[in-house]
Design a protein around this motif. Structure first.
Motif, PDB file in Angstrom:
ATOM      1  N   SER A 117       0.834  -1.205   0.000  1.00  0.00           N
ATOM      2  CA  SER A 117       0.000   0.000   0.000  1.00  0.00           C
ATOM      3  C   SER A 117       0.866   1.252   0.000  1.00  0.00           C
ATOM      4  N   GLY A 118       2.065   1.185   0.620  1.00  0.00           N
ATOM      5  CA  GLY A 118       2.978   2.323   0.607  1.00  0.00           C
ATOM      6  C   GLY A 118       3.494   2.622  -0.788  1.00  0.00           C
ATOM      7  N   ILE A 119       3.801   1.574  -1.550  1.00  0.00           N
ATOM      8  CA  ILE A 119       4.238   1.773  -2.933  1.00  0.00           C
ATOM      9  C   ILE A 119       3.119   2.410  -3.752  1.00  0.00           C
ATOM     10  N   SER A 120       1.888   1.928  -3.561  1.00  0.00           N
ATOM     11  CA  SER A 120       0.744   2.501  -4.269  1.00  0.00           C
ATOM     12  C   SER A 120       0.566   3.971  -3.916  1.00  0.00           C
ATOM     13  N   ALA A 121       0.670   4.279  -2.623  1.00  0.00           N
ATOM     14  CA  ALA A 121       0.532   5.669  -2.195  1.00  0.00           C
ATOM     15  C   ALA A 121       1.647   6.535  -2.765  1.00  0.00           C
ATOM     16  N   MET A 122       2.874   6.001  -2.781  1.00  0.00           N
ATOM     17  CA  MET A 122       4.008   6.774  -3.288  1.00  0.00           C
ATOM     18  C   MET A 122       3.853   7.097  -4.773  1.00  0.00           C
ATOM     19  N   VAL A 268      -2.338 -10.922   2.079  1.00  0.00           N
ATOM     20  CA  VAL A 268      -1.486  -9.730   2.086  1.00  0.00           C
ATOM     21  C   VAL A 268      -2.146  -8.588   1.325  1.00  0.00           C
ATOM     22  N   PHE A 269      -2.635  -8.889   0.111  1.00  0.00           N
ATOM     23  CA  PHE A 269      -3.218  -7.830  -0.708  1.00  0.00           C
ATOM     24  C   PHE A 269      -4.593  -7.404  -0.198  1.00  0.00           C
ATOM     25  N   VAL A 275      -5.298  -1.181   4.695  1.00  0.00           N
ATOM     26  CA  VAL A 275      -4.334  -0.329   5.394  1.00  0.00           C
ATOM     27  C   VAL A 275      -3.906   0.854   4.534  1.00  0.00           C
ATOM     28  N   TYR A 276      -4.290   0.865   3.265  1.00  0.00           N
ATOM     29  CA  TYR A 276      -4.031   2.048   2.426  1.00  0.00           C
ATOM     30  C   TYR A 276      -4.640   3.295   3.063  1.00  0.00           C
ATOM     31  N   ILE A 475      -2.537   4.402 -11.536  1.00  0.00           N
ATOM     32  CA  ILE A 475      -3.953   4.190 -11.863  1.00  0.00           C
ATOM     33  C   ILE A 475      -4.339   2.727 -11.657  1.00  0.00           C
ATOM     34  N   ALA A 476      -3.468   1.822 -12.114  1.00  0.00           N
ATOM     35  CA  ALA A 476      -3.769   0.391 -12.017  1.00  0.00           C
ATOM     36  C   ALA A 476      -3.878  -0.061 -10.565  1.00  0.00           C
ATOM     37  N   THR A 477      -2.957   0.408  -9.718  1.00  0.00           N
ATOM     38  CA  THR A 477      -3.004  -0.023  -8.310  1.00  0.00           C
ATOM     39  C   THR A 477      -4.224   0.537  -7.599  1.00  0.00           C
ATOM     40  N   ASN A 478      -4.598   1.757  -7.944  1.00  0.00           N
ATOM     41  CA  ASN A 478      -5.809   2.318  -7.332  1.00  0.00           C
ATOM     42  C   ASN A 478      -7.067   1.595  -7.809  1.00  0.00           C
ATOM     43  N   LEU A 479      -7.096   1.215  -9.083  1.00  0.00           N
ATOM     44  CA  LEU A 479      -8.231   0.427  -9.579  1.00  0.00           C
ATOM     45  C   LEU A 479      -8.268  -0.943  -8.906  1.00  0.00           C
ATOM     46  N   PHE A 480      -7.078  -1.502  -8.655  1.00  0.00           N
ATOM     47  CA  PHE A 480      -6.992  -2.776  -7.955  1.00  0.00           C
ATOM     48  C   PHE A 480      -7.619  -2.665  -6.562  1.00  0.00           C
ATOM     49  N   LEU A 481      -7.285  -1.580  -5.860  1.00  0.00           N
ATOM     50  CA  LEU A 481      -7.846  -1.374  -4.523  1.00  0.00           C
ATOM     51  C   LEU A 481      -9.347  -1.104  -4.603  1.00  0.00           C
ATOM     52  N   MET A 482      -9.774  -0.361  -5.614  1.00  0.00           N
ATOM     53  CA  MET A 482     -11.209  -0.104  -5.788  1.00  0.00           C
ATOM     54  C   MET A 482     -11.956  -1.400  -6.076  1.00  0.00           C
TER      55      MET A 482
END
Length: 538
Positions: A117-122, A268-269, A275-276, A475-482
């Motif tokens: 989640s830290g990598i996605s946020a970064m 984990v994911f 936790v994002y 964009i991809a990681t945020n869509l993954f979380l969505m």
């Protein structure tokens, strides 16, 4: 004489505290019922105009800022922004979500969830940094979107960002009350007013309203003084966090790390998606570009620096908890407090509660700053009444915009429980087949963009590296979380978006259309005047 009197009226500054219709709806479309009906009859034409039109950098940096009548004070440097980063991000999330997700999904591998989640946020931080450096105004991503994608995309995005911020502030304020009762050694709902209203709205929370009011008052008084207060509070919170890390490792038992992946990569994911939330708030820093002395230097240092350190801190805290206690024994609601009790440090629960309180206080404080500045620039574009764009001449802060955000958050916090405000996440158990298809599609689509589409905008000062790969991955990681959100979240999103669209069709569209075309008229008048002056002889 009459013309002289009119000039004096124009020169004399207007009072900040004013409430006329002209201050809320000054556009030609709202002059009377006839002009409004005429504007509504042109809705399709105006929508097309706003959809294809784009703002200019110079407009966002110059003409729109004049709508505030007074300038915000440039008083922040990279050091201030770094501490604002700590203050806006490190709150209750790390103390609450770590135990919950370690127990339910990730186990000791919760540290990997924070890495993911830290990598996605970064990745998002890189994008926000470019927004703020390229167009250093209070609007942040909103101003950038107006330049790149136009008013409509900017409006929908800004509306949802503000909605998220308002609900998030309300949730943090409610959590503040719960942690405060822990310090008093009382039940979490003991300070709330019990009523016969519907479940989820029956526990009224005046303390949450009071905390929001205090944080907003500090934000309205002075940005510089708010920065000083944030330094102190964040420093105290940092000391508490260092204690949690050091004490945790001092009582570590490495056998608690086995099994490290009790639910595999899926766990984990699944935890990473939740936790994002602990990384939320960094976008508030981008909205302070207008008050930063040297945006091109200070914003990258402050934003990227603080988020890098925060990611390391989160990982260390998560690992210390996992080594203190077996993940199956971790308490979901008071993880660190119970973990310290298990190793004979019962008094530490009060220190943990104090740290969480300090963290939540600074989250509310920096949130009040960032959300108000975002709202200010939206009002400058007349998407909401320009009264909210006004900056107070003495304080140099947008008091009206701060009041709007605070009142909305306070109303929600007063009635709504955390169960209603919180968003629950969860991956589909059969979703991995979809990912094996979508990941290659993302890769080849991004490669196609890289090879066949030239980059239309080259950053003037600082830009996201590896374009388009980094933005595409963000964009991809945020869509993954969505994709791991439950249906209720999308229903709420849809309802809120529909409400925003109704407002836009009946008000925002016509106000922004009038505003844009008024500027075009002024520019067309200035050009002949400039030519005449240039042609005039000595």
């Amino acid at each position: 004489m009459g013309s002289v009197g009119e000039m004096r009226d124009e020169i004399q500054p207007r009072s900040y505290w004013r409430w006329s219709k002209q201050d809320f709806f000054p556009e030609e479309s709202f002059k009377n019922w006839n002009t409004y009906r005429s504007a509504l009859s042109q809705t399709c034409f105006r929508f097309k105009d706003r959809l294809v039109s784009r703002s200019e950098d110079s407009n966002e940096l110059g003409d729109l800022r004049k709508q505030s009548e007074n300038d915000m004070k440039r008083c922040l440097n990279w050091w201030d922004l770094t501490w604002f980063g700590f203050g806006s991000v490190i709150g209750a999330g790390i103390f609450v979500l770590t135990g919950q997700e370690s127990h339910d999904h990730a186990g000791p591998a919760i540290v990997l969830s924070y890495v993911a989640s830290g990598i996605s946020a970064m990745l998002s931080v890189f994008c926000y940094t470019e927004f703020a450096v390229e167009i250093p105004v209070a609007g942040g991503s909103f101003a950038y979107l107006r330049v790149e994608l136009g008013d409509f995309a900017a409006f929908i995005t800004a509306g949802n960002i503000l909605l998220e911020s308002i609900v998030g502030s309300a949730a943090v304020a409610r959590a503040w009350t719960s942690y405060f009762t822990t310090l008093l050694n009382r039940h979490s709902n003991s300070l709330r007013i019990h009523t016969n209203l519907k479940h989820g709205y029956n526990l009224l929370d005046p303390i949450a309203v009071g905390v929001l009011a205090i944080a907003s008052t500090l934000a309205m008084i002075s940005t510089r003084k708010t920065s000083y207060f944030n330094w102190i509070a964040s420093a105290i919170n940092t000391v508490v966090i260092l204690f949690v890390i050091v004490a945790g490792y001092a009582h570590a038992n490495t056998s608690n790390l086995s099994p490290f992946l009790p639910n595999g990569a899926k766990g984990v994911f699944e935890a990473a998606a939740i936790v994002y939330f602990a990384y939320g708030g960094f976008d508030n820093i981008a909205t302070m570009a207008e008050e930063t002395k040297n945006p091109s230097r200070d914003i990258p240092l402050g934003l990227l620096g603080s988020m890098s350190i925060i990611t390391v801190i989160y990982c260390l805290m998560a690992l210390s908890l996992s080594m203190m206690q077996k993940y199956t024994d971790i308490d979901r609601n008071a993880a660190y407090s119970v973990a310290f009790q298990s190793v004979g440090m019962k008094w530490a629960k009060y220190l943990v509660a104090l740290g969480a309180l300090k963290g939540m206080t600074t989250v509310l404080l920096v949130g009040a700053l960032g959300q108000a500045r975002y709202t200010t620039h939206i009002a400058r574009a007349h998407m909401i009444p320009p009264w909210f764009a006004l900056v107070h001449p003495q304080t140099g802060t947008p008091i009206n915009a701060t009041l709007l955000i605070t009142i909305c958050s306070a109303c929600i916090a007063f009635f709504s429980s955390l169960d209603v405000l919180a968003t629950y996440w969860g991956l589909s158990p059969n979703g991995w087949i979809g990912y094996t298809i979508t990941v290659p599609l993302w890769f080849f689509a991004t490669m196609g963009i890289s090879v066949f589409l030239p980059q239309q905008r080259t950053p003037k000062v600082w830009g996201v590296p590896l374009v388009p790969w980094f933005p595409s991955l963000s964009i991809a990681t945020n869509l993954f979380l969505m994709g791991s959100l439950k249906a209720e979240a999308f229903i709420r999103f849809s309802v809120c978006t529909i409400v925003m669209l109704v407002y836009y069709v009946f008000f925002g569209l016509h106000a922004t259309y009038d505003m844009a075309h008024q500027q075009h008229k002024q520019e067309s008048i200035k050009l002949p005047e400039a030519d005449n002056m240039g042609n005039a002889g000595p």
